[in-house]
Design a protein around this motif. Structure first.
Motif, PDB file in Angstrom:
ATOM      1  N   GLU A   7      -5.626   5.527 -14.887  1.00 35.78           N
ATOM      2  CA  GLU A   7      -5.679   5.848 -13.443  1.00 35.78           C
ATOM      3  C   GLU A   7      -5.010   4.492 -12.863  1.00 35.78           C
ATOM      4  O   GLU A   7      -5.561   3.267 -13.138  1.00 35.78           O
ATOM      5  CB  GLU A   7      -7.087   5.931 -13.061  1.00 35.78           C
TER       6      GLU A   7
ATOM      7  N   PRO B  20       2.920   4.432  -1.220  1.00 35.29           N
ATOM      8  CA  PRO B  20       2.925   5.072  -2.514  1.00 35.29           C
ATOM      9  C   PRO B  20       4.411   4.981  -3.133  1.00 35.29           C
ATOM     10  O   PRO B  20       5.292   4.651  -2.302  1.00 35.29           O
ATOM     11  CB  PRO B  20       2.775   6.563  -1.956  1.00 35.29           C
TER      12      PRO B  20
ATOM     13  N   HIS C 146      -5.027   8.562  -7.217  1.00 29.85           N
ATOM     14  CA  HIS C 146      -4.242   8.231  -5.998  1.00 29.85           C
ATOM     15  C   HIS C 146      -2.858   8.069  -6.845  1.00 29.85           C
ATOM     16  O   HIS C 146      -2.709   7.760  -7.861  1.00 29.85           O
ATOM     17  CB  HIS C 146      -4.314   7.265  -5.286  1.00 29.85           C
ATOM     18  N   GLN C 147      -1.735   8.390  -6.121  1.00 30.19           N
ATOM     19  CA  GLN C 147      -0.351   7.964  -6.713  1.00 30.19           C
ATOM     20  C   GLN C 147      -0.048   6.591  -6.726  1.00 30.19           C
ATOM     21  O   GLN C 147      -0.790   5.913  -5.907  1.00 30.19           O
ATOM     22  CB  GLN C 147       0.483   8.637  -5.815  1.00 30.19           C
TER      23      GLN C 147
ATOM     24  N   THR D  77       0.924   3.004  -6.198  1.00 28.36           N
ATOM     25  CA  THR D  77       1.303   2.199  -5.221  1.00 28.36           C
ATOM     26  C   THR D  77       2.372   1.189  -5.678  1.00 28.36           C
ATOM     27  O   THR D  77       2.708   0.804  -6.569  1.00 28.36           O
ATOM     28  CB  THR D  77       0.551   1.350  -4.274  1.00 28.36           C
TER      29      THR D  77
ATOM     30  N   GLU E 157       0.851  -1.169   0.223  1.00 30.61           N
ATOM     31  CA  GLU E 157       0.034  -0.063   0.224  1.00 30.61           C
ATOM     32  C   GLU E 157       0.823   1.281  -0.133  1.00 30.61           C
ATOM     33  O   GLU E 157       0.248   2.282  -0.171  1.00 30.61           O
ATOM     34  CB  GLU E 157      -0.949  -0.112   1.132  1.00 30.61           C
TER      35      GLU E 157
END
Length: 413
Positions: free
Chosen positions: A190, A107, A137-138, A140, A105
């Motif tokens: 994404e 990043p 979200h960046q 992971t 999880e």
């Protein structure tokens, strides 16, 4: 007085003879399935190697490693692993996972802050300019491990892959240069929403270097190849071993030809400034089988503990969503689908019947651009390695399914 050079030559010859003596095609169905490709001229040669319950049960070398010189394919022939590097890089990452240095999880930018500004390509505006936006979200590290982070490889048409082809990190002369190039490239989608074959495992190599403080070649040698006694695996073919290095071929104009200069035809004469975690290794059948047997054994081999058993299980477990599994993604012969899913840097067979494959449940596998392939089958306690040196394309031999069926037939009483 004995000439040391003659003594060394004799010793190498004796070693080669001993290695070749290990060839024992106890599973004739495997040779019967693959030798026609050599006989028809579709492959120059093939090496197959199988372990059952940790014991060598099949080893065979057919055809030539070099058609021009007539040199035979042998059990100790060195080949380009290309993308069979990826599972090795997964193990390098898993070693650092066991040391608590990253979690799925996390990043990506936590380890590689140079990549904190990655943007997602959203299409072209009315003026024909790219629309780039911050991702929801960046990416992971877990998404990097599963080809779901948004990276690409430059194999496809369109703006994103055009950017990869123009500024390929794989052409970089150093890790720092590769990282700088990646930072300029747009994400194709994404993060977490699709599966796309990509430079993710090269990014993993950069993570390994950052977290360990070592170059990827040094880390792999000290933590994987050395402990596992993988004596012919690395990022370079030394001068003393070049006589065992197989020629690379491609199918062109109805026959096998040596490809011209290009990214797939490296000389492997020196350790690269940027070592590709996605495709940079050379290896032999017995070396790679030792690596695969370590996985089958739950992370250890001959007293050398590489990974915790739970971490091997994590590596060989599917980490993609049902939606991605059913999304029609894949590359080459590795077409992701329900029952044939994706773990860390490799396919995981979650349902052999649904996937219509002749391997046991829980099998872990991947292949390489020159046709090399392997699988680890925990259900049947089998390791299989197949090595050829032919780039894909027209008339590609279906060595993977035919060998899987041949092994399954060999296991049947």
């Amino acid at each position: 007085m004995i000439d040391p050079k003659n003594l060394a030559t004799a010793a190498l010859a004796a070693l080669a003879a001993a290695t070749q003596a290990h060839a024992q095609p106890k599973w004739p169905a495997v040779d019967a399935a693959l030798s026609p490709y050599v006989e028809k001229g579709e492959l120059a040669g093939v090496v197959t190697y199988a372990l059952k319950d940790g014991r060598l049960v099949h080893a065979s070398a057919i055809g030539k490693r070099d058609l021009e010189t007539g040199a035979p394919m042998q059990m100790d022939t060195i080949v380009r692993a290309f993308s069979m590097t990826k599972p090795v890089t997964a193990v390098a990452m898993a070693i650092l996972y066991d040391e608590g240095k990253w979690r799925p999880e996390d990043p990506l930018a936590k380890v590689l802050p140079e990549l904190a500004g990655l943007k997602v390509f959203k299409g072209m505006d009315a003026d024909g300019k790219p629309i780039l936006a911050a991702p929801a979200h960046q990416p992971t590290i877990g998404e990097v491990m599963t080809h779901t982070a948004g990276f690409s490889y430059g194999f496809n048409p369109g703006y994103v892959d055009d950017a990869y082809r123009a500024n390929s990190p794989l052409r970089a002369e150093s890790s720092a240069e590769a990282l700088g190039r990646i930072a300029t490239l747009p994400l194709a989608y994404e993060p977490g929403t699709k599966w796309q074959y990509s430079i993710s495992m090269d990014v993993e190599g950069l993570i390994v270097e950052r977290l360990s403080g070592q170059s990827l070649p040094l880390f792999m040698q000290s933590r994987i190849f050395g402990p596992l006694k993988m004596v012919d695996t690395g990022f370079v073919v030394p001068d003393g071993k070049r006589g065992r290095f197989a020629q690379l071929y491609e199918w062109k104009d109805g026959g096998l030809q040596v490809p011209g200069p290009g990214p797939f035809n490296s000389a492997y004469a020196k350790v690269p400034g940027f070592a590709s975690g996605g495709g940079g290794l050379v290896t032999t059948a017995s070396d790679y089988a030792r690596f695969a047997q370590m996985l089958l054994n739950g992370g250890q081999l001959d007293g050398a503990r590489i990974l915790k058993p739970a971490t091997v299980r994590l590596m060989m477990t599917s980490h993609i969503s049902p939606e991605i599994a059913a999304g029609g993604y894949g590359v080459g012969q590795q077409q992701i689908r329900p029952g044939y899913e994706y773990g860390w840097n490799g396919v995981v067979v979650t349902d052999p019947d649904r996937a219509q494959v002749a391997m046991g449940k829980g099998s872990y596998l991947w292949d390489g651009a020159a046709g090399t392939w392997f699988w680890v089958d925990p259900e049947n306690k089998v390791v299989f390695v197949g090595l050829i040196q032919r780039l894909g394309g027209e008339n590609t031999p279906q060595v993977q399914p035919v060998s899987q069926k041949a092994v399954k037939a060999s296991l049947t009483p």
